[in-house]
Design a protein around this motif. Sequence first.
Motif, PDB file in Angstrom:
ATOM      1  N   GLY A   1      -0.924  -8.076 -10.796  1.00  0.00           N
ATOM      2  CA  GLY A   1      -0.746  -7.318  -9.962  1.00  0.00           C
ATOM      3  C   GLY A   1       0.396  -7.070  -9.703  1.00  0.00           C
ATOM      4  O   GLY A   1       1.429  -7.860  -9.834  1.00  0.00           O
ATOM      5  N   LEU A   2       1.126  -5.943  -7.836  1.00  0.00           N
ATOM      6  CA  LEU A   2       1.998  -6.324  -7.657  1.00  0.00           C
ATOM      7  C   LEU A   2       2.733  -7.054  -6.651  1.00  0.00           C
ATOM      8  O   LEU A   2       2.842  -7.181  -5.680  1.00  0.00           O
ATOM      9  N   ASN A   3       3.261  -7.992  -7.635  1.00  0.00           N
ATOM     10  CA  ASN A   3       3.501  -9.127  -6.930  1.00  0.00           C
ATOM     11  C   ASN A   3       4.183 -10.035  -8.282  1.00  0.00           C
ATOM     12  O   ASN A   3       3.889 -10.612  -8.804  1.00  0.00           O
ATOM     13  N   ARG A   4       5.729  -9.920  -7.489  1.00  0.00           N
ATOM     14  CA  ARG A   4       6.707 -10.597  -8.368  1.00  0.00           C
ATOM     15  C   ARG A   4       6.405 -12.045  -8.646  1.00  0.00           C
ATOM     16  O   ARG A   4       6.867 -12.821 -10.107  1.00  0.00           O
ATOM     17  N   ALA A   5       6.191 -13.657  -7.611  1.00  0.00           N
ATOM     18  CA  ALA A   5       5.435 -14.359  -8.658  1.00  0.00           C
ATOM     19  C   ALA A   5       4.225 -14.866  -9.497  1.00  0.00           C
ATOM     20  O   ALA A   5       4.608 -14.907 -10.134  1.00  0.00           O
TER      21      ALA A   5
ATOM     22  N   LYS B   1       1.402  -1.003  -0.342  1.00  0.00           N
ATOM     23  CA  LYS B   1       0.188   0.082   0.454  1.00  0.00           C
ATOM     24  C   LYS B   1       0.777   1.625  -0.146  1.00  0.00           C
ATOM     25  O   LYS B   1       1.948   1.076   0.558  1.00  0.00           O
ATOM     26  N   ASN B   2       0.054   2.704  -0.565  1.00  0.00           N
ATOM     27  CA  ASN B   2       1.022   3.845  -0.300  1.00  0.00           C
ATOM     28  C   ASN B   2       1.972   4.210  -1.531  1.00  0.00           C
ATOM     29  O   ASN B   2       2.861   4.836  -1.316  1.00  0.00           O
TER      30      ASN B   2
ATOM     31  N   GLY C   1      -3.644   4.251 -11.702  1.00  0.00           N
ATOM     32  CA  GLY C   1      -3.621   6.003 -11.942  1.00  0.00           C
ATOM     33  C   GLY C   1      -2.270   5.892 -10.968  1.00  0.00           C
ATOM     34  O   GLY C   1      -1.980   7.475 -11.105  1.00  0.00           O
ATOM     35  N   LYS C   2      -1.387   4.472 -10.606  1.00  0.00           N
ATOM     36  CA  LYS C   2      -0.116   5.634 -10.623  1.00  0.00           C
ATOM     37  C   LYS C   2       0.808   4.891 -11.613  1.00  0.00           C
ATOM     38  O   LYS C   2      -0.047   3.640 -12.384  1.00  0.00           O
ATOM     39  N   PRO C   3       1.454   5.721 -11.792  1.00  0.00           N
ATOM     40  CA  PRO C   3       2.234   5.361 -13.234  1.00  0.00           C
ATOM     41  C   PRO C   3       3.190   4.548 -13.435  1.00  0.00           C
ATOM     42  O   PRO C   3       4.602   4.038 -12.138  1.00  0.00           O
ATOM     43  N   PHE C   4       3.499   4.088 -14.307  1.00  0.00           N
ATOM     44  CA  PHE C   4       4.741   3.325 -14.099  1.00  0.00           C
ATOM     45  C   PHE C   4       5.685   3.989 -14.860  1.00  0.00           C
ATOM     46  O   PHE C   4       5.683   5.113 -14.553  1.00  0.00           O
TER      47      PHE C   4
END
Length: 665
Positions: free
Chosen positions: A410-414, A93-94, A137-140
Amino acid sequence: MKTGSVLSCACLFAAGTALAAAQALAQVPSPAESRVCECGKNPPSPPRDRDVEPYAGEPMDMSPYEKFAKPYDLNYTHPNIYTGSGREIPEPKNLTEVRIGFFGPIEHTPDQAFGQRMLHGAQLAIEEANARGGYGGKPFKLMLHNDYDNWQAKAVYGDDRPTDPTIWGSPSNEAVKMVYDDEDWAILGSINSESTHIVLRLALKAEIPIVNSASTDPTIPETYIPWYFTDLQDDRVQCLTLARRIFTELGMKRVALLRVNNRYGRFGVLKFRDASRRLGHPVVIEQKFLPGDTDFTRALKIIQSSRTDAIVLWADQAEAAGILKQMRALGMKQRVFGSYRTLGPELVEKAGAAAEGFEAVFPYDPTRNDPRWIAFNQRFEARFHEKPEQFASLAYDAMNALLDSICKAGLNRARIHDALANIEEYDGVTAHMVFDPNQKNVAPMYLATVHNGSISYRVQTMEKEPPQPAASLHPAGPVPYARVGEDGVSYAGPSRPDVPSGPLNVVLFGPDAAKGAQSEAMQKMLSAATGGRAWKLLPVDSDPSWRAGDWKAWAGSDALVHALWDDHAVAMIALNRDAAHLAEQLSLKAFVPVIALSDDRSLTSTNVPWIFRLPASSTAADALRLVQAAEAESGPNPERLRDVLASGDAVAGVAFLSTGEPRTN
């Protein structure tokens, strides 16, 4: 050198203005523009366990060991599914941005032009994704890290360049920064295969996906590390495609290799050498040049003297252009072929008319009228004021595949790894891609041909004919892995002079050679010789130490070398199988025919033009009689003596095939 936070801000322009200009030109959306980020709401499952044979589409007649056993590369026909932990880690988060590492040669390296183009392709994909809203909404954001090899970069740094061994570890240092300092979710890079190998091993420990669009080293995915994904066909596919074109379609037999002397060139030609041998036409000669060289005349003259039909280049466009111009200046008319990095507008511009007829493999057709491809070209040119070439275009596709996987997982490498590994087919702006279980593109390549200053493209497969369901079902049995002697075995090297005046020397090599030389039968043959010159036997004993690897065996080797070069032997007689195999190897260097007394047919299965086999039941006197009868027709010259034996005519009651096997009918 931590470049992540500095270079990324400097190199990534504000998306709004640049994209507005690009989208004004584009009539068709980019591949990902129609998709909305899923933000990991439907994460993919681990990839399915699938079996894809043959490995990398490798045809049976170019597959290793196919005649004797299952080839080693069948180990790579199943996916190496990541079964570790990590999929359960919740999304952080954040976060204010989603960071992706970029690792490539972007400054102070000989390959920085390629690295900059690769960077531009990745940047355009990032900017377009951000214009669509990024990740929820978050930029790469690209975090840039330079791939530098000071120990190789003499052309950039000069003789005083730093060569401290710690610099060799720069890829691992930069990878650590990307993983732990930048906290990237995945990494794109690099061009240099040494660096990519190093970063991949760190990825195995850190469990972070590596996406590649520029390195062709086939040993990278064969590390069997599941975190690697590449959209560029590797050197295996490139080499086998070229081999099929050169040896099967065009029927060429004598091919030379000319390559740059670095890992790109060294590993690039390996699979071509293997394929040429398996198709029955081993590479005649291989020449090398250093990165940055501009004068290739010495290597070309050596190739010219070897009487080759064709030359295969593993180089870049500027080097290939120089080679073509210097070839034509020397009057060389051989056809020339190349790897994908030899081809492009720079080659045509610099080589001019010398490039006529040049052929190279290429991963896609840049001349096609596909609306998505044309739209991408327009957007790229508006953004960077140049047309996209292979480094930029493939990086754009690879980055889009990665961004789409992040949105799915999603933001999870695996889970990002899972999404990448689940891509079995992908339609990029460059081409339709097909991925094998090792997560590398194995789609058929294109063959590009230069004609009248332009380049045309057509699909070129590796297949000789429609594949059979299995070797055991082939109506004629298993297809042999190599061709031996079907088209004749011949010697095409430098001419041998006559041996000096004096006795005609014949080496007798094998167990109890000295005793055999003194036998009544051998002495009778020597004394009965006619023709004006005496004959002399040079016995060299072999004993069990040859097999056991005893150091004393080197004394026998020295005696053989002395007899062949100092005493100018006109022929060798090998008394058994072991002696024949060593004599065969020396004959390739000394250009002296060998009469082998052995039943081992593998002696004549290597396309060596100097070996002639008699059954093991034959005597040394039979072999000497054969040599004397051949010399009566050839004169005191080892090359002409070989030609008499290989002519197919009976000599002393024996006729040989061109392979050296005795004729049975």
